[in-house]
Design an enzyme around this catalytic site. Sequence first.
Site, PDB file in Angstrom:
ATOM      1  N   SER A   1      -1.740  -6.231   3.353  1.00  0.00           N
ATOM      2  CA  SER A   1      -0.866  -5.275   3.758  1.00  0.00           C
ATOM      3  C   SER A   1      -1.352  -3.993   4.393  1.00  0.00           C
ATOM      4  CB  SER A   1      -0.228  -5.019   2.415  1.00  0.00           C
ATOM      5  OG  SER A   1      -0.858  -4.160   1.399  1.00  0.00           O
TER       6      SER A   1
ATOM      7  N   LYS B   1      -1.986   5.107   3.855  1.00  0.00           N
ATOM      8  CA  LYS B   1      -1.096   3.996   3.895  1.00  0.00           C
ATOM      9  C   LYS B   1       0.153   4.321   3.427  1.00  0.00           C
ATOM     10  CE  LYS B   1      -1.085  -0.929   2.363  1.00  0.00           C
ATOM     11  NZ  LYS B   1      -1.841  -2.076   1.696  1.00  0.00           N
TER      12      LYS B   1
ATOM     13  N   SER C   1      -5.748  -6.852   0.431  1.00  0.00           N
ATOM     14  CA  SER C   1      -5.002  -6.371   1.531  1.00  0.00           C
ATOM     15  C   SER C   1      -5.644  -5.178   2.291  1.00  0.00           C
ATOM     16  CB  SER C   1      -3.627  -5.589   0.810  1.00  0.00           C
ATOM     17  OG  SER C   1      -2.871  -6.528   0.459  1.00  0.00           O
TER      18      SER C   1
END
Length: 493
Positions: free
Chosen positions: A172, A97, A196
Amino acid sequence: MTQAPVTPHGAGTPRGALETAAALRDGELDPTTLAEQTLEAARTTGAQVGAFSHVLEELSLAQAASATRSLDAARRTGTLDRLATAFPLLGVPLPIKDLTQVAGQPFGAGSVLLQGNIAEVTDGVAQSLLDAGTVTIGKTTVPEFGFPCYTEPAIGAPARTPWDLRRTAGGSSGGAAAAVASGVVPIAHGTDGGGSVRIPAACCGIVGIKPSRGVVSPGPYGTDGMGLVTDGILARSVRDAAVGLDLIAREHPGDFMPRPGSAGKGGYLAACDQAPGPLRIGVLTEPLAAHTEVHPAALRAVDRAVELLRAMGHEATPVPAPFTPEQWRTFMPLWTVGAAAMDLPAEAEGRLMELTRWLREQGRRYDGVDLARAVSGVQAIARRTGEAFAELDVVLTPALAAPPAFPADIQQSDGADDFDAQCAFTPWTSTWNMTGRAAISVPLHREQIDGVELPFGVQLGATRAGDDALLLALAAQLEQADPWPLVRTPRPS
């Protein structure tokens, strides 16, 4: 919008992470060829769903070549079994990520302020994945600094669920979820500070686990803060999520948050083969973070889970909310002060996205006394929640209050409205960040909404610290009893 069929478990299903690793060891797959094919998929399918902020071809091919050398050496020496134990995902594509640094590679965090930035260090969790011999492929798309539960970055393409390219992939870790759900990669890294990992997993119809506080160290460069944020794993199967967690569950010297117990012999993967039970499961459908309506399909997902759990011999009993949405707002100063504490030049403020600016503005209104009270308030809520659930092993909730959202329905032009819309969409996930207990989203249910089939996940939340293995075992039971679709291949609209 033309939708592609879902690929279920069975013949023709793209390989999972563990299956890919086995095929690499058997010589059925070649690491470099696999890396090249995955890089191409990242540029094509990945681009359709906005999965990657950066595709890392040079690094990935070097990693694949290293995996080839390790596999060749193990074949010559007859040590493939030993290699499989030490490096269970050697050569497997596993992106990182873009809130996590890899030295020498782009690190943009979804913000125009970091456009063109190159990381100088490798964060500990990324180093664990690199040391495990995985092939990075790229950095997955994130919203600005990872604040919202949608993935609409300031730069680059937004992340979309492959089930309906008009709808958000969540956030996210939206890019990571989109990459896994669309079949580009079998597994991905994510982070979770309020849901997230679990929110995008639910939006994209995959598995997402947030481990217990302290299981994954933020060291050596990160700090724990209040312990709301942790790294996690997204995958299409529970077993793949478990082995991914085995790779990143590490301690570092000086950790502030102690690791709660261990995974036991064989790690988290072995736990998936150990049926738990019978368990006491609380069923909570009352929203925690907002006064909001819950979509009937989200409730039917919970009903489906309850039926399965009871058939397995578990006890499932409705439980009330342990606190009100107004009491939940104790969380706010911690989140907003954290945004305000980011060291950004004053002239950069006007270049931030609306939600980021609003969070920072709110955070600046609090003083040290407010922050101390917020810390105590969140701990009091965690204590109250723990006491309310003390007689339970697991709490079952919807993962989300609604289907995967259209971005315009949650990303608002006013920061306060935006935050409220996010709370209404995700009213359960953040509680497990407050308590620090593990939670996992599993894609148990699907329904047609306006002519399009969409996933509806359920969340299993632990009530005790360190019960990550228990959650994985229970999720694996559900997967075996009622397998879910694995891949949705997007098609152009």
